[in-house]
Design a protein around this motif. Structure first.
Motif, PDB file in Angstrom:
ATOM      1  N   LEU A  50       0.835  -1.200   0.000  1.00  0.00           N
ATOM      2  CA  LEU A  50       0.000   0.000   0.000  1.00  0.00           C
ATOM      3  C   LEU A  50       0.868   1.248   0.000  1.00  0.00           C
ATOM      4  CD1 LEU A  50      -3.004  -0.323   2.421  1.00  0.00           C
ATOM      5  CD2 LEU A  50      -2.860   1.279   0.544  1.00  0.00           C
ATOM      6  N   LEU A  51       1.921   1.234   0.799  1.00  0.00           N
ATOM      7  CA  LEU A  51       2.817   2.376   0.908  1.00  0.00           C
ATOM      8  C   LEU A  51       3.581   2.608  -0.393  1.00  0.00           C
ATOM      9  CD1 LEU A  51       3.656   4.440   3.037  1.00  0.00           C
ATOM     10  CD2 LEU A  51       5.474   2.884   3.716  1.00  0.00           C
ATOM     11  N   GLU A  52       3.936   1.531  -1.080  1.00  0.00           N
ATOM     12  CA  GLU A  52       4.641   1.667  -2.355  1.00  0.00           C
ATOM     13  C   GLU A  52       3.727   2.294  -3.414  1.00  0.00           C
ATOM     14  OE1 GLU A  52       5.890  -2.304  -3.099  1.00  0.00           O
ATOM     15  OE2 GLU A  52       7.741  -2.090  -1.957  1.00  0.00           O
ATOM     16  N   LYS A  53       2.453   1.963  -3.374  1.00  0.00           N
ATOM     17  CA  LYS A  53       1.510   2.501  -4.356  1.00  0.00           C
ATOM     18  C   LYS A  53       1.186   3.972  -4.080  1.00  0.00           C
ATOM     19  CE  LYS A  53      -0.819  -1.834  -5.372  1.00  0.00           C
ATOM     20  NZ  LYS A  53      -2.092  -2.567  -5.266  1.00  0.00           N
ATOM     21  N   ASN A  54       1.098   4.328  -2.796  1.00  0.00           N
ATOM     22  CA  ASN A  54       0.702   5.673  -2.417  1.00  0.00           C
ATOM     23  C   ASN A  54       1.594   6.147  -1.270  1.00  0.00           C
ATOM     24  OD1 ASN A  54      -0.697   8.022  -2.160  1.00  0.00           O
ATOM     25  ND2 ASN A  54      -2.547   7.120  -1.312  1.00  0.00           N
ATOM     26  N   PRO A  55       2.822   6.585  -1.592  1.00  0.00           N
ATOM     27  CA  PRO A  55       3.780   6.941  -0.530  1.00  0.00           C
ATOM     28  C   PRO A  55       3.426   8.251   0.170  1.00  0.00           C
ATOM     29  CG  PRO A  55       4.724   7.358  -2.690  1.00  0.00           C
ATOM     30  CD  PRO A  55       3.386   6.732  -2.912  1.00  0.00           C
ATOM     31  N   ARG A  56       2.928   8.120   1.383  1.00  0.00           N
ATOM     32  CA  ARG A  56       2.643   9.292   2.203  1.00  0.00           C
ATOM     33  C   ARG A  56       2.536   8.852   3.659  1.00  0.00           C
ATOM     34  NH1 ARG A  56      -3.696  10.652   0.951  1.00  0.00           N
ATOM     35  NH2 ARG A  56      -4.468   8.612   1.477  1.00  0.00           N
ATOM     36  N   ALA A  60      -0.327   3.148   6.988  1.00  0.00           N
ATOM     37  CA  ALA A  60       0.567   2.173   6.360  1.00  0.00           C
ATOM     38  C   ALA A  60       2.014   2.408   6.791  1.00  0.00           C
ATOM     39  CB  ALA A  60       0.447   2.236   4.835  1.00  0.00           C
ATOM     40  N   LEU A  61       2.457   3.637   6.780  1.00  0.00           N
ATOM     41  CA  LEU A  61       3.831   3.947   7.188  1.00  0.00           C
ATOM     42  C   LEU A  61       4.031   3.620   8.662  1.00  0.00           C
ATOM     43  CD1 LEU A  61       6.599   5.163   6.565  1.00  0.00           C
ATOM     44  CD2 LEU A  61       5.656   7.396   7.161  1.00  0.00           C
ATOM     45  N   ASP A  62       3.065   3.952   9.501  1.00  0.00           N
ATOM     46  CA  ASP A  62       3.162   3.654  10.926  1.00  0.00           C
ATOM     47  C   ASP A  62       3.249   2.159  11.190  1.00  0.00           C
ATOM     48  OD1 ASP A  62       3.000   6.367  11.398  1.00  0.00           O
ATOM     49  OD2 ASP A  62       0.864   6.332  11.919  1.00  0.00           O
ATOM     50  N   ARG A  63       2.447   1.378  10.471  1.00  0.00           N
ATOM     51  CA  ARG A  63       2.451  -0.070  10.690  1.00  0.00           C
ATOM     52  C   ARG A  63       3.761  -0.706  10.222  1.00  0.00           C
ATOM     53  NH1 ARG A  63      -2.635  -2.668  11.734  1.00  0.00           N
ATOM     54  NH2 ARG A  63      -3.844  -1.069  12.808  1.00  0.00           N
TER      55      ARG A  63
END
Length: 69
Positions: A50-56, A60-63
């Motif tokens: 998910l993070l690779e598709k929508n990096p922000r 997702a970043l926290d997990r």
């Protein structure tokens, strides 16, 4: 939509888990810790995708960060 990229970790998990459990002489379902670790790893890979598709910044970043810390 399920993509090849999201299926690969699941396939690896299914293929490798029985082989690892037989080498230790126990079934993977008998060890709840290993089952939970496998679930956590799969969830982390999904969040990473998910993070690779929508990096922000966000969940997702926290997990992903929390998994590696």
């Amino acid at each position: 939509m399920i993509t090849t990229r999201s299926i690969k970790p699941l396939v690896l998990l299914i293929v490798l888990t029985p082989g690892l459990s037989f080498s230790r002489g126990q079934d993977a379902a008998d060890d709840p810790v290993r089952v939970q670790e496998a679930r956590d790893a799969l969830a982390m890979k999904r969040f990473l995708t998910l993070l690779e598709k929508n990096p922000r910044k966000g969940t997702a970043l926290d997990r992903v960060y929390g998994y590696h810390v």
